[in-house]
Scaffold this active site. Sequence first.
Site, PDB file in Angstrom:
ATOM      1  N   GLY A  73     -35.187 -23.261  36.568  1.00  0.00           N
ATOM      2  CA  GLY A  73     -34.258 -24.061  35.773  1.00  0.00           C
ATOM      3  C   GLY A  73     -34.181 -23.585  34.332  1.00  0.00           C
ATOM      4  O   GLY A  73     -33.116 -23.575  33.718  1.00  0.00           O
ATOM      5  N   THR A  74     -35.315 -23.179  33.796  1.00  0.00           N
ATOM      6  CA  THR A  74     -35.355 -22.720  32.404  1.00  0.00           C
ATOM      7  C   THR A  74     -34.431 -21.528  32.209  1.00  0.00           C
ATOM      8  O   THR A  74     -33.654 -21.465  31.248  1.00  0.00           O
ATOM      9  CB  THR A  74     -36.803 -22.344  32.021  1.00  0.00           C
ATOM     10  N   ASN A 164     -35.256 -35.959  32.072  1.00  0.00           N
ATOM     11  CA  ASN A 164     -36.521 -35.759  32.780  1.00  0.00           C
ATOM     12  C   ASN A 164     -37.647 -36.683  32.326  1.00  0.00           C
ATOM     13  O   ASN A 164     -38.615 -36.873  33.041  1.00  0.00           O
ATOM     14  CB  ASN A 164     -36.986 -34.309  32.639  1.00  0.00           C
ATOM     15  N   GLN A 192     -33.056 -32.476  37.211  1.00  0.00           N
ATOM     16  CA  GLN A 192     -33.659 -33.734  37.672  1.00  0.00           C
ATOM     17  C   GLN A 192     -32.678 -34.576  38.485  1.00  0.00           C
ATOM     18  O   GLN A 192     -33.095 -35.399  39.296  1.00  0.00           O
ATOM     19  CB  GLN A 192     -34.161 -34.562  36.479  1.00  0.00           C
ATOM     20  N   SER A 212     -33.092 -26.357  39.870  1.00  0.00           N
ATOM     21  CA  SER A 212     -34.418 -25.770  40.043  1.00  0.00           C
ATOM     22  C   SER A 212     -34.976 -26.216  41.379  1.00  0.00           C
ATOM     23  O   SER A 212     -34.891 -27.399  41.729  1.00  0.00           O
ATOM     24  CB  SER A 212     -35.331 -26.237  38.907  1.00  0.00           C
ATOM     25  N   ALA A 213     -35.579 -25.276  42.131  1.00  0.00           N
ATOM     26  CA  ALA A 213     -36.019 -25.597  43.498  1.00  0.00           C
ATOM     27  C   ALA A 213     -37.270 -26.464  43.536  1.00  0.00           C
ATOM     28  O   ALA A 213     -37.412 -27.317  44.408  1.00  0.00           O
ATOM     29  CB  ALA A 213     -36.268 -24.300  44.278  1.00  0.00           C
ATOM     30  N   HIS A 214     -38.192 -26.260  42.577  1.00  0.00           N
ATOM     31  CA  HIS A 214     -39.482 -26.941  42.735  1.00  0.00           C
ATOM     32  C   HIS A 214     -39.431 -28.433  42.440  1.00  0.00           C
ATOM     33  O   HIS A 214     -40.399 -29.154  42.690  1.00  0.00           O
ATOM     34  CB  HIS A 214     -40.582 -26.243  41.913  1.00  0.00           C
ATOM     35  N   THR A 250     -35.050  -7.252  41.535  1.00  0.00           N
ATOM     36  CA  THR A 250     -35.057  -7.462  42.984  1.00  0.00           C
ATOM     37  C   THR A 250     -35.143  -8.960  43.290  1.00  0.00           C
ATOM     38  O   THR A 250     -35.977  -9.673  42.734  1.00  0.00           O
ATOM     39  CB  THR A 250     -36.244  -6.711  43.625  1.00  0.00           C
ATOM     40  N   CYS A 338     -43.530 -29.932  30.720  1.00  0.00           N
ATOM     41  CA  CYS A 338     -43.921 -28.722  30.018  1.00  0.00           C
ATOM     42  C   CYS A 338     -44.928 -29.025  28.934  1.00  0.00           C
ATOM     43  O   CYS A 338     -45.642 -28.161  28.491  1.00  0.00           O
ATOM     44  CB  CYS A 338     -42.714 -28.048  29.405  1.00  0.00           C
TER      45      CYS A 338
HETATM   46  N1  PLP Z   1     -34.471 -28.920  32.923  1.00  0.00           N
HETATM   47  C1  PLP Z   1     -35.051 -30.097  33.211  1.00  0.00           C
HETATM   48  C2  PLP Z   1     -34.286 -31.361  32.992  1.00  0.00           C
HETATM   49  C3  PLP Z   1     -36.362 -30.131  33.690  1.00  0.00           C
HETATM   50  O1  PLP Z   1     -36.945 -31.300  33.958  1.00  0.00           O
HETATM   51  C4  PLP Z   1     -37.049 -28.904  33.879  1.00  0.00           C
HETATM   52  C5  PLP Z   1     -38.451 -28.885  34.321  1.00  0.00           C
HETATM   53  O2  PLP Z   1     -39.276 -29.700  33.907  1.00  0.00           O
HETATM   54  C6  PLP Z   1     -36.389 -27.707  33.573  1.00  0.00           C
HETATM   55  C7  PLP Z   1     -35.097 -27.759  33.098  1.00  0.00           C
HETATM   56  C8  PLP Z   1     -37.050 -26.385  33.768  1.00  0.00           C
HETATM   57  O3  PLP Z   1     -37.062 -26.012  35.124  1.00  0.00           O
HETATM   58  P1  PLP Z   1     -38.101 -24.921  35.637  1.00  0.00           P
HETATM   59  O4  PLP Z   1     -39.438 -25.575  35.666  1.00  0.00           O
HETATM   60  O5  PLP Z   1     -37.603 -24.553  37.023  1.00  0.00           O
HETATM   61  O6  PLP Z   1     -38.018 -23.761  34.716  1.00  0.00           O
END
Ligand code: PLP
Length: 393
Positions: A73-74, A164, A192, A212-214, A250, A338
């Site tokens: 996601g970042t 989030n 989210q 974001s997948a996780h 890749t 984070c």
């Molecule tokens: N954006 C939001 C709203 C999030 O909650 C997060 C992760 O906490 C991210 C972006 C970042 O995603 P990733 O952990 O896949 O880099």
Amino acid sequence: MSLKFVYLDHAATTSLRPEVREAMLPYFDEKFGNPSSTHRWGRQARNALEQARERLAAAIGAHRREVVFTGGGTEADNIAVLGRWRSACRSTGGNGSSPSAARGAVVCSAVEHKAVGAAAQCAADEGAELITLGVDEDGRVDLNSVMEALHARPCVVSVMWANNEVGTIEPVAEIGARCREADIVFHTDAVQAFAKLRVRVDETPCDLLSLSAHKISGPKGIGALYIREGTQVLPLVHGGGQERELRPGTENVASAVGFAVAAELAAAEQEEEAARLGALRARLREGLQQIVPELVVNGPAEHVLPNILNVTVPGADQEGVIIGLDLEGIAASGASACQSGTIKPSHVLAAMGRISDGDAAVRLSLGRTTTAEEIEFAISAFGRVIEQLRVEA
Ligand code: PLP
């Protein structure tokens, strides 16, 4: 109660679904090819990658050409904001860029995840005018401030679909519509929101959307950026031509396959799961308020994610609550993921005007594996922790 550990930090990350793991496994073993190779191993990997793209695209109502896999996601947020800014700097036209605005402005809300906030700051360091949209006490962006910001002809407006930390759902359809009317590119971070809300790019006016997948029971280290056809962004890393040159390197085939399966399942189950989680969240909220009457809920009563509950306990030590909960077997978060580990004041609560020294703000986030029994366990554990802290104070 026989429970020992309860994970209530699903907004930080989730466990892999068995179906996702199953789907990924062959791509670590016999199907290990590089999608760029022309031989049969390569073709097999390419097919899997393109099928994953197609399935992920379908889950959000996009065309497969509009989906770029990223490292999370970042990275998706960074390409959307910084890549968009850099493209506007180069461009003399195109979707939303305004050459006359002398490289222009970048607009984002004060409650964005750091992935957007820091990318916007980086654009500002490169010369962008950074316009930050304030929020009300529930964390919602005001549409009038968006209209005001559009006068600067920004190259991108970025407002997250759902927050989030407090779960506030932003009026993205309304913001997107205003941006579209003004021919300004609109990005939304749906990391989210996806799986908790109905997230469809064919029903929502947005040009860029991060996933974001996780966060949806998929693997870590993979995400995606939806890029509406015709929207110009530049890559942030350089190398081969993978992912339409927007994310060279890749491809992570196993994770892309896992992401697609997780997304498909999440989209199919979204409505039912949101109702289930919403009921559990309501019980958690009610139970905590009964046990700690002075507790304050951060975030709106409506327009809030069904899985995030952020509460303030006035006069309680933030670190004490999180550590106390941990000792009780409860995983909670004192800030956004984070920052957890090092408990820092939240920029989200600060923007909402809800930070005061000496209060503990705790995020409890529910997910696919959360049960009613776990919620009851968490309520009584929370009560014990607060009582203990009061005794010690
Ligand atoms: N954006 C939001 C709203 C999030 O909650 C997060 C992760 O906490 C991210 C972006 C970042 O995603 P990733 O952990 O896949 O880099």
